[in-house]
Design a protein around this motif. Structure first.
Motif, PDB file in Angstrom:
ATOM      1  N   ALA A 130       4.760   2.177  -2.387  1.00  0.00           N
ATOM      2  CA  ALA A 130       5.632   2.791  -1.385  1.00  0.00           C
ATOM      3  C   ALA A 130       7.103   2.607  -1.738  1.00  0.00           C
ATOM      4  CB  ALA A 130       5.338   2.192  -0.008  1.00  0.00           C
ATOM      5  N   LEU A 131       7.469   1.412  -2.162  1.00  0.00           N
ATOM      6  CA  LEU A 131       8.864   1.151  -2.518  1.00  0.00           C
ATOM      7  C   LEU A 131       9.284   1.942  -3.747  1.00  0.00           C
ATOM      8  CD1 LEU A 131       8.897  -2.686  -1.874  1.00  0.00           C
ATOM      9  CD2 LEU A 131      10.207  -0.986  -0.598  1.00  0.00           C
ATOM     10  N   ASN A 132       8.388   2.093  -4.700  1.00  0.00           N
ATOM     11  CA  ASN A 132       8.702   2.869  -5.885  1.00  0.00           C
ATOM     12  C   ASN A 132       8.853   4.351  -5.541  1.00  0.00           C
ATOM     13  OD1 ASN A 132       9.155   2.809  -8.775  1.00  0.00           O
ATOM     14  ND2 ASN A 132       7.235   3.966  -8.959  1.00  0.00           N
ATOM     15  N   GLU A 133       8.062   4.824  -4.587  1.00  0.00           N
ATOM     16  CA  GLU A 133       8.216   6.211  -4.123  1.00  0.00           C
ATOM     17  C   GLU A 133       9.591   6.407  -3.497  1.00  0.00           C
ATOM     18  OE1 GLU A 133       6.314   9.367  -0.866  1.00  0.00           O
ATOM     19  OE2 GLU A 133       5.454   7.354  -1.091  1.00  0.00           O
ATOM     20  N   VAL A 134      10.012   5.453  -2.675  1.00  0.00           N
ATOM     21  CA  VAL A 134      11.347   5.517  -2.070  1.00  0.00           C
ATOM     22  C   VAL A 134      12.414   5.527  -3.165  1.00  0.00           C
ATOM     23  CG1 VAL A 134      13.044   4.205  -0.720  1.00  0.00           C
ATOM     24  CG2 VAL A 134      10.699   4.471   0.127  1.00  0.00           C
ATOM     25  N   PHE A 135      12.258   4.656  -4.147  1.00  0.00           N
ATOM     26  CA  PHE A 135      13.201   4.592  -5.263  1.00  0.00           C
ATOM     27  C   PHE A 135      13.318   5.947  -5.962  1.00  0.00           C
ATOM     28  CE2 PHE A 135      13.737   3.304  -9.892  1.00  0.00           C
ATOM     29  CZ  PHE A 135      15.114   3.154  -9.807  1.00  0.00           C
ATOM     30  N   GLY A 136      12.178   6.609  -6.158  1.00  0.00           N
ATOM     31  CA  GLY A 136      12.192   7.923  -6.789  1.00  0.00           C
ATOM     32  C   GLY A 136      12.963   8.940  -5.981  1.00  0.00           C
ATOM     33  N   HIS A 137      12.764   8.944  -4.655  1.00  0.00           N
ATOM     34  CA  HIS A 137      13.493   9.881  -3.797  1.00  0.00           C
ATOM     35  C   HIS A 137      14.993   9.604  -3.833  1.00  0.00           C
ATOM     36  CE1 HIS A 137       9.849  11.655  -2.413  1.00  0.00           C
ATOM     37  NE2 HIS A 137       9.450  10.616  -1.706  1.00  0.00           N
ATOM     38  N   LEU A 138      15.359   8.344  -3.869  1.00  0.00           N
ATOM     39  CA  LEU A 138      16.783   7.997  -3.916  1.00  0.00           C
ATOM     40  C   LEU A 138      17.404   8.459  -5.228  1.00  0.00           C
ATOM     41  CD1 LEU A 138      16.719   4.392  -2.379  1.00  0.00           C
ATOM     42  CD2 LEU A 138      17.266   6.554  -1.237  1.00  0.00           C
ATOM     43  N   GLN A 139      16.672   8.336  -6.316  1.00  0.00           N
ATOM     44  CA  GLN A 139      17.181   8.805  -7.604  1.00  0.00           C
ATOM     45  C   GLN A 139      17.405  10.313  -7.599  1.00  0.00           C
ATOM     46  OE1 GLN A 139      15.593   6.706 -11.342  1.00  0.00           O
ATOM     47  NE2 GLN A 139      13.930   6.492  -9.859  1.00  0.00           N
ATOM     48  N   ARG A 140      16.601  11.010  -6.802  1.00  0.00           N
ATOM     49  CA  ARG A 140      16.739  12.473  -6.725  1.00  0.00           C
ATOM     50  C   ARG A 140      17.801  12.895  -5.714  1.00  0.00           C
ATOM     51  NH1 ARG A 140      11.201  11.898  -7.830  1.00  0.00           N
ATOM     52  NH2 ARG A 140      10.630  11.690  -5.625  1.00  0.00           N
ATOM     53  N   GLY A 141      18.457  11.921  -5.098  1.00  0.00           N
ATOM     54  CA  GLY A 141      19.585  12.261  -4.228  1.00  0.00           C
ATOM     55  C   GLY A 141      19.357  12.109  -2.740  1.00  0.00           C
ATOM     56  N   ALA A 142      18.203  11.603  -2.312  1.00  0.00           N
ATOM     57  CA  ALA A 142      17.967  11.407  -0.885  1.00  0.00           C
ATOM     58  C   ALA A 142      18.920  10.341  -0.340  1.00  0.00           C
ATOM     59  CB  ALA A 142      16.520  10.983  -0.635  1.00  0.00           C
ATOM     60  N   GLU A 143      19.361  10.531   0.887  1.00  0.00           N
ATOM     61  CA  GLU A 143      20.231   9.556   1.550  1.00  0.00           C
ATOM     62  C   GLU A 143      19.379   8.400   2.066  1.00  0.00           C
ATOM     63  OE1 GLU A 143      23.406   9.295   5.311  1.00  0.00           O
ATOM     64  OE2 GLU A 143      22.329  11.158   4.882  1.00  0.00           O
ATOM     65  N   LEU A 144      19.927   7.194   2.019  1.00  0.00           N
ATOM     66  CA  LEU A 144      19.195   6.006   2.469  1.00  0.00           C
ATOM     67  C   LEU A 144      19.762   5.510   3.791  1.00  0.00           C
ATOM     68  CD1 LEU A 144      17.107   3.764   1.967  1.00  0.00           C
ATOM     69  CD2 LEU A 144      18.854   2.549   0.633  1.00  0.00           C
ATOM     70  N   LEU A 145      18.906   5.474   4.810  1.00  0.00           N
ATOM     71  CA  LEU A 145      19.252   4.889   6.103  1.00  0.00           C
ATOM     72  C   LEU A 145      18.395   3.652   6.324  1.00  0.00           C
ATOM     73  CD1 LEU A 145      19.422   7.987   8.506  1.00  0.00           C
ATOM     74  CD2 LEU A 145      21.198   7.083   7.009  1.00  0.00           C
ATOM     75  N   ALA A 146      18.932   2.682   7.027  1.00  0.00           N
ATOM     76  CA  ALA A 146      18.175   1.475   7.341  1.00  0.00           C
ATOM     77  C   ALA A 146      18.361   1.148   8.818  1.00  0.00           C
ATOM     78  CB  ALA A 146      18.641   0.302   6.485  1.00  0.00           C
ATOM     79  N   MET A 147      17.263   0.812   9.466  1.00  0.00           N
ATOM     80  CA  MET A 147      17.355   0.438  10.877  1.00  0.00           C
ATOM     81  C   MET A 147      18.038  -0.909  11.057  1.00  0.00           C
ATOM     82  SD  MET A 147      13.785   1.826  12.470  1.00  0.00           S
ATOM     83  CE  MET A 147      13.271   3.540  12.214  1.00  0.00           C
ATOM     84  N   HIS A 148      17.985  -1.753  10.031  1.00  0.00           N
ATOM     85  CA  HIS A 148      18.694  -3.033  10.063  1.00  0.00           C
ATOM     86  C   HIS A 148      18.693  -3.639   8.664  1.00  0.00           C
ATOM     87  CE1 HIS A 148      14.904  -5.251   9.749  1.00  0.00           C
ATOM     88  NE2 HIS A 148      14.422  -4.535  10.743  1.00  0.00           N
ATOM     89  N   ARG A 149      19.390  -4.788   8.524  1.00  0.00           N
ATOM     90  CA  ARG A 149      19.440  -5.516   7.263  1.00  0.00           C
ATOM     91  C   ARG A 149      18.801  -6.905   7.384  1.00  0.00           C
ATOM     92  NH1 ARG A 149      22.115  -4.064   2.887  1.00  0.00           N
ATOM     93  NH2 ARG A 149      23.609  -2.359   2.941  1.00  0.00           N
ATOM     94  N   ASN A 150      18.036  -7.130   8.415  1.00  0.00           N
ATOM     95  CA  ASN A 150      17.481  -8.467   8.624  1.00  0.00           C
ATOM     96  C   ASN A 150      16.631  -8.904   7.430  1.00  0.00           C
ATOM     97  OD1 ASN A 150      18.642  -8.085  11.075  1.00  0.00           O
ATOM     98  ND2 ASN A 150      16.771  -8.238  12.273  1.00  0.00           N
ATOM     99  N   LEU A 151      16.910 -10.097   6.931  1.00  0.00           N
ATOM    100  CA  LEU A 151      16.173 -10.629   5.794  1.00  0.00           C
ATOM    101  C   LEU A 151      14.846 -11.263   6.211  1.00  0.00           C
ATOM    102  CD1 LEU A 151      19.131 -12.309   3.877  1.00  0.00           C
ATOM    103  CD2 LEU A 151      18.004 -10.148   3.309  1.00  0.00           C
ATOM    104  N   PHE A 152      14.797 -11.784   7.431  1.00  0.00           N
ATOM    105  CA  PHE A 152      13.588 -12.455   7.911  1.00  0.00           C
ATOM    106  C   PHE A 152      13.634 -12.539   9.428  1.00  0.00           C
ATOM    107  CE2 PHE A 152      16.805 -15.606   6.866  1.00  0.00           C
ATOM    108  CZ  PHE A 152      16.874 -16.378   8.016  1.00  0.00           C
ATOM    109  N   TRP A 153      12.502 -12.862  10.015  1.00  0.00           N
ATOM    110  CA  TRP A 153      12.439 -13.127  11.453  1.00  0.00           C
ATOM    111  C   TRP A 153      11.382 -14.190  11.692  1.00  0.00           C
ATOM    112  CZ3 TRP A 153       9.213  -9.576   9.412  1.00  0.00           C
ATOM    113  CH2 TRP A 153       7.978  -9.364   9.988  1.00  0.00           C
ATOM    114  N   ARG A 154      11.417 -14.784  12.894  1.00  0.00           N
ATOM    115  CA  ARG A 154      10.493 -15.864  13.211  1.00  0.00           C
ATOM    116  C   ARG A 154       9.339 -15.349  14.066  1.00  0.00           C
ATOM    117  NH1 ARG A 154      10.269 -21.263  13.170  1.00  0.00           N
ATOM    118  NH2 ARG A 154      12.460 -21.544  12.619  1.00  0.00           N
ATOM    119  N   THR A 155       8.124 -15.752  13.708  1.00  0.00           N
ATOM    120  CA  THR A 155       6.937 -15.484  14.505  1.00  0.00           C
ATOM    121  C   THR A 155       6.289 -16.816  14.844  1.00  0.00           C
ATOM    122  OG1 THR A 155       5.344 -15.400  12.678  1.00  0.00           O
ATOM    123  CG2 THR A 155       6.615 -13.389  13.122  1.00  0.00           C
TER     124      THR A 155
END
Length: 262
Positions: A130-155
């Protein structure tokens, strides 16, 4: 604190952990409500819709309605409707939040050619393919949006890796920078303040993430309160890059007294 006219509260790690109420959290929120202070529950949670979050909190005893909840997915949808209304969007997210993405044209599958890639919260879906697919789309010019930058969370099982860790790698690999829509984005806090009808100088933000919740809010003029629950770590009290939280308390249970509510 005598100028506070509105209260923003993170959910995960402040009111609950793994959706179980923290000690004193229900009573604290009731005390804030009883004092007549308007409340916005602002969360980067991407695994549940606003409706489901509100229902879960109500079942746990919290005085909450759906309109009190502002989520990163809802903020993302609002951004896309305003700035990229016709874009084809590929969503990589753990959890079903389609209900909060009204008006967004989602695409998926082998033949998808998205204009925009949206990263939500991490989970089993964030595998290599899945991540490699995203990488491919970004290389082709897709814009990247992120809902957040959280590195971790507690459960209840301890700290868990979140999508911010993958986001950094994608940005570096693709030579791009994501537009972040959840906390600590200024637009996210502005939307919450607008809903409460207060200015930044009249609002306090209570969170367990020193960067996204507290310092992010302080950078936009709100008063920041860090709680020693959730993802809190002792070094968080020292702040980041010379910026420190204005207030630090043990938990949300201490906030009514901090606000002078008796």
């Amino acid at each position: 604190m005598d100028t506070v006219r509105g209260v923003l509260i993170d959910i995960d790690g402040v009111l609950t952990v793994s959706w179980e109420p923290l000690d004193g959290a229900v009573d604290a929120l009731r005390a804030i409500r009883d004092a007549g202070l308007p409340v916005a529950l602002v969360t980067n949670t991407t695994s549940r819709t606003r409706q489901r979050i509100a229902a879960t909190l109500v079942d746990a005893g919290f005085p909450v309605a759906q309109q009190d909840v502002l989520t990163a997915p809802a903020a993302t949808a609002a951004y896309l409707r305003e700035h990229r209304p016709d874009a084809a969007c590929l969503l990589l997210n753990s959890g079903d939040v389609d209900e909060d993405l009204e008006g967004v044209r989602l695409v998926s599958g082998p033949g998808a050619e998205p204009d925009v890639v949206v990263l939500g919260g991490a989970g089993p879906e964030f595998g290599y393919e899945a991540l490699n697919e995203v990488f491919g789309h970004l290389q082709r010019g897709a814009e990247l949006l992120a809902m957040h930058r959280n590195l971790f969370w507690r459960t209840d099982a301890g700290m868990q890796l979140d999508s911010g860790a993958f986001l950094v790698g994608l940005e570096h690999a693709a030579g791009t920078e994501a537009v972040v829509l959840g906390k600590p984005a200024e637009a996210f806090f502005a939307a919450a303040l607008l809903g409460l009808g207060v200015s930044a100088g009249e609002a306090v933000m209570i969170g367990d993430d020193v960067e996204s919740d507290v310092l992010g809010a302080q950078a936009h003029g709100l008063t920041g309160v860090l709680v020693r629950t959730g993802k809190f770590r002792p070094d968080a009290e020292d702040g980041v890059d010379g910026h420190r939280p204005q207030y630090v308390v043990d938990s949300i249970a201490d906030v009514p007294a901090l606000l002078g509510l008796g």
